[in-house]
Design an enzyme around this catalytic site. Structure first.
Site, PDB file in Angstrom:
ATOM      1  N   GLU A 113      64.595 -25.601  99.933  1.00 22.15           N
ATOM      2  CA  GLU A 113      64.137 -24.929  98.611  1.00 22.15           C
ATOM      3  C   GLU A 113      62.308 -25.110  98.806  1.00 22.15           C
ATOM      4  O   GLU A 113      62.564 -25.010  97.565  1.00 22.15           O
ATOM      5  CB  GLU A 113      64.784 -24.975  97.953  1.00 22.15           C
TER       6      GLU A 113
ATOM      7  N   GLU B 132      76.963 -11.431  94.444  1.00 24.82           N
ATOM      8  CA  GLU B 132      76.489 -12.061  95.551  1.00 24.82           C
ATOM      9  C   GLU B 132      76.584 -11.940  97.287  1.00 24.82           C
ATOM     10  O   GLU B 132      75.160 -11.519  97.253  1.00 24.82           O
ATOM     11  CB  GLU B 132      76.901 -13.699  95.410  1.00 24.82           C
TER      12      GLU B 132
ATOM     13  N   HIS C 294      71.305 -17.236  85.197  1.00 23.03           N
ATOM     14  CA  HIS C 294      71.627 -18.889  84.091  1.00 23.03           C
ATOM     15  C   HIS C 294      71.275 -18.234  82.679  1.00 23.03           C
ATOM     16  O   HIS C 294      71.893 -19.327  82.401  1.00 23.03           O
ATOM     17  CB  HIS C 294      70.634 -19.716  85.408  1.00 23.03           C
TER      18      HIS C 294
ATOM     19  N   LYS D 287      73.141 -15.672 103.788  1.00 20.10           N
ATOM     20  CA  LYS D 287      72.855 -16.810 103.628  1.00 20.10           C
ATOM     21  C   LYS D 287      72.501 -18.344 104.200  1.00 20.10           C
ATOM     22  O   LYS D 287      71.357 -19.419 103.974  1.00 20.10           O
ATOM     23  CB  LYS D 287      74.666 -17.367 102.653  1.00 20.10           C
TER      24      LYS D 287
ATOM     25  N   ARG E 267      64.179 -20.220 100.379  1.00 21.06           N
ATOM     26  CA  ARG E 267      65.251 -20.408  99.854  1.00 21.06           C
ATOM     27  C   ARG E 267      65.370 -20.181  98.703  1.00 21.06           C
ATOM     28  O   ARG E 267      66.835 -19.487  98.725  1.00 21.06           O
ATOM     29  CB  ARG E 267      65.609 -22.041 100.464  1.00 21.06           C
TER      30      ARG E 267
ATOM     31  N   HIS F 122      79.724 -16.331  86.318  1.00 19.14           N
ATOM     32  CA  HIS F 122      78.135 -16.345  87.272  1.00 19.14           C
ATOM     33  C   HIS F 122      77.513 -15.421  87.596  1.00 19.14           C
ATOM     34  O   HIS F 122      76.568 -14.814  87.183  1.00 19.14           O
ATOM     35  CB  HIS F 122      77.779 -18.093  88.311  1.00 19.14           C
TER      36      HIS F 122
ATOM     37  N   HIS G 110      68.647 -14.667  89.309  1.00 17.18           N
ATOM     38  CA  HIS G 110      69.394 -15.622  89.377  1.00 17.18           C
ATOM     39  C   HIS G 110      68.647 -16.728  87.582  1.00 17.18           C
ATOM     40  O   HIS G 110      69.655 -16.836  86.784  1.00 17.18           O
ATOM     41  CB  HIS G 110      69.661 -16.915  90.682  1.00 17.18           C
TER      42      HIS G 110
ATOM     43  N   ASN H 182      67.447 -16.744  95.114  1.00 11.19           N
ATOM     44  CA  ASN H 182      67.560 -16.603  93.523  1.00 11.19           C
ATOM     45  C   ASN H 182      67.217 -15.282  93.131  1.00 11.19           C
ATOM     46  O   ASN H 182      67.864 -15.224  91.478  1.00 11.19           O
ATOM     47  CB  ASN H 182      66.842 -17.859  92.706  1.00 11.19           C
TER      48      ASN H 182
ATOM     49  N   LYS I 155      74.294 -26.968  98.842  1.00 11.18           N
ATOM     50  CA  LYS I 155      74.000 -27.188  97.160  1.00 11.18           C
ATOM     51  C   LYS I 155      74.585 -27.084  96.561  1.00 11.18           C
ATOM     52  O   LYS I 155      75.929 -27.141  96.459  1.00 11.18           O
ATOM     53  CB  LYS I 155      73.272 -25.806  96.315  1.00 11.18           C
TER      54      LYS I 155
ATOM     55  N   ARG J 276      76.999 -42.636  98.598  1.00  9.30           N
ATOM     56  CA  ARG J 276      75.931 -42.892  99.198  1.00  9.30           C
ATOM     57  C   ARG J 276      76.289 -41.295 100.529  1.00  9.30           C
ATOM     58  O   ARG J 276      75.479 -40.979 101.084  1.00  9.30           O
ATOM     59  CB  ARG J 276      74.785 -43.381  99.699  1.00  9.30           C
TER      60      ARG J 276
HETATM   61  N1  LIG Z   1      76.770 -24.454  95.579  1.00  9.48           N
HETATM   62  C1  LIG Z   1      75.645 -22.726  95.332  1.00  9.48           C
HETATM   63  O1  LIG Z   1      75.077 -22.024  96.463  1.00  9.48           O
HETATM   64  C2  LIG Z   1      76.023 -22.046  94.491  1.00  9.48           C
HETATM   65  C3  LIG Z   1      75.464 -21.080  94.720  1.00  9.48           C
HETATM   66  C4  LIG Z   1      76.240 -19.849  93.989  1.00  9.48           C
HETATM   67  C5  LIG Z   1      76.791 -20.255  93.011  1.00  9.48           C
HETATM   68  N2  LIG Z   1      77.221 -21.576  92.724  1.00  9.48           N
HETATM   69  C6  LIG Z   1      78.358 -21.719  91.134  1.00  9.48           C
HETATM   70  O2  LIG Z   1      79.218 -21.698  91.856  1.00  9.48           O
HETATM   71  C7  LIG Z   1      80.076 -21.781  89.970  1.00  9.48           C
HETATM   72  C8  LIG Z   1      81.001 -19.747  89.973  1.00  9.48           C
HETATM   73  O3  LIG Z   1      82.049 -20.230  91.023  1.00  9.48           O
HETATM   74  P1  LIG Z   1      83.351 -18.909  90.934  1.00  9.48           P
HETATM   75  O4  LIG Z   1      82.506 -18.417  90.285  1.00  9.48           O
HETATM   76  O5  LIG Z   1      83.498 -19.476  91.678  1.00  9.48           O
HETATM   77  O6  LIG Z   1      83.729 -20.436  89.880  1.00  9.48           O
HETATM   78  P2  LIG Z   1      84.952 -21.296  89.850  1.00  9.48           P
HETATM   79  O7  LIG Z   1      84.680 -22.006  90.688  1.00  9.48           O
HETATM   80  O8  LIG Z   1      84.720 -20.563  88.350  1.00  9.48           O
HETATM   81  O9  LIG Z   1      86.480 -20.033  89.708  1.00  9.48           O
HETATM   82  C9  LIG Z   1      85.762 -18.730  89.698  1.00  9.48           C
HETATM   83  C10 LIG Z   1      88.218 -18.739  88.499  1.00  9.48           C
HETATM   84  O10 LIG Z   1      88.680 -18.022  89.520  1.00  9.48           O
HETATM   85  C11 LIG Z   1      89.587 -18.506  90.325  1.00  9.48           C
HETATM   86  N3  LIG Z   1      89.894 -18.381  92.076  1.00  9.48           N
HETATM   87  C12 LIG Z   1      89.185 -19.558  92.344  1.00  9.48           C
HETATM   88  N4  LIG Z   1      90.240 -18.716  93.409  1.00  9.48           N
HETATM   89  C13 LIG Z   1      90.897 -18.032  93.219  1.00  9.48           C
HETATM   90  C14 LIG Z   1      92.022 -17.743  94.104  1.00  9.48           C
HETATM   91  N5  LIG Z   1      92.082 -17.344  95.361  1.00  9.48           N
HETATM   92  N6  LIG Z   1      93.196 -17.061  93.066  1.00  9.48           N
HETATM   93  C15 LIG Z   1      92.838 -17.232  92.100  1.00  9.48           C
HETATM   94  N7  LIG Z   1      92.081 -17.449  91.027  1.00  9.48           N
HETATM   95  C16 LIG Z   1      91.186 -18.361  91.924  1.00  9.48           C
HETATM   96  C17 LIG Z   1      89.510 -19.896  89.162  1.00  9.48           C
HETATM   97  O11 LIG Z   1      89.880 -21.046  89.245  1.00  9.48           O
HETATM   98  C18 LIG Z   1      88.227 -19.993  88.211  1.00  9.48           C
HETATM   99  O12 LIG Z   1      89.021 -19.958  87.151  1.00  9.48           O
HETATM  100  C19 LIG Z   1      79.023 -21.441  89.698  1.00  9.48           C
HETATM  101  O13 LIG Z   1      78.978 -23.050  88.665  1.00  9.48           O
HETATM  102  C20 LIG Z   1      77.595 -21.481  90.219  1.00  9.48           C
HETATM  103  O14 LIG Z   1      77.436 -22.270  89.517  1.00  9.48           O
HETATM  104  C21 LIG Z   1      76.765 -22.533  93.567  1.00  9.48           C
HETATM  105 ZN   LIG Z   2      74.622 -17.217  92.176  1.00 11.34          ZN
END
Ligand SMILES: NC(=O)c1ccc[n+]([C@@H]2O[C@H](COP(=O)([O-])OP(=O)(O)OC[C@H]3O[C@@H](n4cnc5c(N)ncnc54)[C@H](O)[C@@H]3O)[C@@H](O)[C@H]2O)c1
Ligand SMILES: [Zn+2]
Ligand SMILES: NC(=O)c1ccc[n+]([C@@H]2O[C@H](COP(=O)([O-])OP(=O)(O)OC[C@H]3O[C@@H](n4cnc5c(N)ncnc54)[C@H](O)[C@@H]3O)[C@@H](O)[C@H]2O)c1
Ligand SMILES: [Zn+2]
Lengths: 371, 371
Positions: free
Chosen positions: A239, A188, A254, A229, A243, A269, A250, A247, A146, A124
């Protein structure tokens, strides 16, 4: 090595630091040990990041006397699903971590969202440390608490709010990130300017090449973004209101990700967000809320850095408008009937519109698909 | 029909009512509609309860104009697992419920824990209404916001804190509950007396037959129990301190449940707690904290109502002490090395002991297995 910057997130009772700077992975053990003694950790990462940055992190943790058990998952958005969540939970339990121990996410937003969710539900709620390695994770997903996974019904539909105890954003690791992923994270960053920081957007228009090249502009842009942020999160952690501004781009984004099956070869993304932000500006212009010039300015800048800005930039067949509307209807941002969208009155003048008629959106998307 | 009793749980910003009384299922729609207009619900229940009480509930919701989609799961502790959690989440999403809509749990603690967890994670938290149908759920699991599932590593190791918005405890439905399940719930009622209400324990010693028979004593005992639990939860929602007292009998109890494979034919939760409470009193006596007379008094009363009180009361082979210790070691209540147990100085004088040497527990259990 330049001095790291620290953005404070002063949430009541759960305040935490976002540390931003070069060489942080090599210092991760010391940074963690300085804040908390005697904890053990499970490090969750993906195959790509593991090959590049896992050993230095484990070495740094080892030097600080922090017992760490790593788990390496496949890279990519598909990893954000129940099956992998179960693997992470099992790994944490098999490592016999206790409530006060921590899950460390080493990777992009996928690893951060997935392992943050696991940290939020095992026992938990355990401690959680983010070591974001993608630009998107450093400026966005690692801040704010999030977490979640996707289901066949849509993105991020299952998850919890679970704040990290520490974020370590090592700007050096961005050197191994692909150009495409860097651009996705850049979308972003630009978003914060478009929401309510027109000066930052203008600064990006002038300095984006330096941000891409690395150096002080990059670290500065990351810190400004984290602060932006954090400010929104502090004001509205769960949110219930403001907040939702985060989006921007988004809802469309999405829907595009869902309609392309979360296939990162077609769309990642940040790319969905880039197209989504342009669509939000265009739709706002269409609703006579903003000038078409603003929409042009946004799409011009995003195109300049190499981001997709149009539906037709997506490779492979375009999803039908019905399909997109269906995904928009399942989006968390929906409220009974009328759609909630982030619309805009200009650069840095975005707002929450909770009375958007679905029929207008449908018509707009139909046109966009044809154009 | 007698007037229902209401226990208020005044958690800040999330205050809710526990309504206790006869005929509440028939009035559920009205009770819900009186508190919140226009919400839709998903009703989660198990096969046994569905056969007895689902139609009246759906009818009542329908009369109040509340759109409800039911999901019926297998009965039993094994349902508290990831696969069923995924089913519940999918059902909620397929029913296209929004953030402000509610998940209704109609059933015992299994259904409550599982669907409360789903309500806590779908869309990062939906509304949640408990309609507890077992005595254990009415006096314990439906109050306080703990939700979760089991894994191969132990009970309730995965979950979230997610408070209900309303609890409707219909005392009539207890008439269809098996005697064995009623006794299991009774163990948790007795627990409140043993923690810090010696008068209530004494009252139960004198009035237990009336409580089992139904009528005013039953409703009164349920209300006292809900109030007792609510008081502890208000003081310490996230179990950073005093809430741990509610675990009296549970460290041993959980280990026994795990060691018997969560097989309800061998042991149900309340039975594990009954044996566990007697063990806690005996172990306290053994550590010279309490008098052996208190241990006898506890086991005498629990035996009188028909509950198991000894390891040898469990049918089938007894788990080895090593196996039990292993389960105790994975228990959430463990803190680095020394074990945390709820021990006691007498009837209604329990306390948190966080320095229990595992070796003493081992020796004690070895003896108990032999006796
Ligand atoms: N929690 C939140 O508030 C929030 C906000 C925005 C996005 N997200 C989520 O984040 C995700 C997208 O994140 P992302 O774009 O980082 O995706 P990801 O984690 O898939 O990373 C993108 C790619 O880059 C590679 N990578 C990462 N760091 C690297 C590095 N230093 N060197 C080489 N390769 C590297 C990864 O292996 C992957 O293939 C989505 O699922 C989205 O929904 C969440
Ligand atoms: Zn985003
Ligand atoms: N969340 C908490 O704070 C908390 C507290 C205590 C226990 N629990 C959990 O609760 C669970 C045990 O709860 P339980 O004993 O209610 O188990 P349960 O839900 O399995 O119910 C016991 C049995 O009684 C049947 N049943 C329920 N109501 C009935 C009725 N009115 N008539 C006929 N049959 C009925 C069920 O179908 C089931 O077979 C455990 O998983 C335990 O971990 C949770
Ligand atoms: Zn219990």
């Amino acid at each position: 090595m330049s001095h790291p910057q620290i953005v404070k997130v002063p949430l009541e009772g759960r305040a935490y630091d976002i540390v931003i700077g070069a060489g942080l992975i090599a210092r991760a053990g010391a940074e963690i040990a300085a804040r908390r003694k005697g904890l053990r950790v499970a490090v969750v990462t993906d195959e790509t990041v593991a090959g590049l940055h896992l050993q230095p992190l484990l070495a740094s943790l080892g030097e600080a006397g922090i017992d760490a058990s790593p788990l390496v998952l496949p890279a990519g958005e598909k990893t954000k699903r129940f099956e992998e969540l179960i693997r992470v939970c099992d790994h944490i339990l098999e490592s016999r971590l206790e409530r006060g121990d921590a899950v460390v996410a080493l990777g992009g937003g996928v690893i951060g969202d997935l392992s943050g969710f696991a940290a939020g539900i095992v026992r938990r709620g355990m401690r959680f440390i983010q070591v974001p390695t993608s630009l998107l994770a450093q400026v966005d997903s690692s801040v704010g608490g999030k977490t979640g996974i996707n289901t066949a019904h849509g993105k991020n539909l299952i998850g919890v709010f679970h704040q990290p105890d520490l974020v370590l954003a090592d700007t050096d690791v961005l050197d191994t990130l692909s150009k495409r992923e860097f651009r996705a994270g850049y979308a972003e960053m630009a978003k914060y300017g478009l929401i309510d920081k027109p000066d930052f957007f203008e600064w990006l228009e002038r300095n984006w090449q330096a941000v891409f090249a690395g150096g002080p502009e990059r670290a500065q842009a990351i810190a400004i973004s984290c602060q932006a942020k954090a400010d929104v999160v502090i004001a509205d952690e769960r949110e219930s209101g403001a907040r939702a501004l985060l989006n921007l781009g988004h809802t469309f984004g999405h829907a595009l990700e869902a309609a392309t099956g979360y296939d990162s070869r077609r769309l990642v993304h940040g790319e969905g967000v880039a197209i989504g932000m342009v669509l939000a500006y265009e739709f706002s212009a269409r609703m006579n809320l903003a000038s078409p010039d603003d929409a042009h300015r946004v799409s011009r800048h995003l195109r300049a850095v190499g981001l997709p800005t149009r539906l037709s930039d997506i490779e492979g067949g375009l999803p039908t408008t019905d399909m997109l509307m269906d995904h928009i209807g399942q989006d968390k941002k929906v409220q009974r009937g009328a759609l909630t969208f982030i619309l805009t009155r200009g650069i840095g003048a975005s707002f929450i519109a909770d009375d958007v008629p679905p029929s207008e959106v449908f018509r707009f998307l139909e046109e966009k698909r044809a154009s």
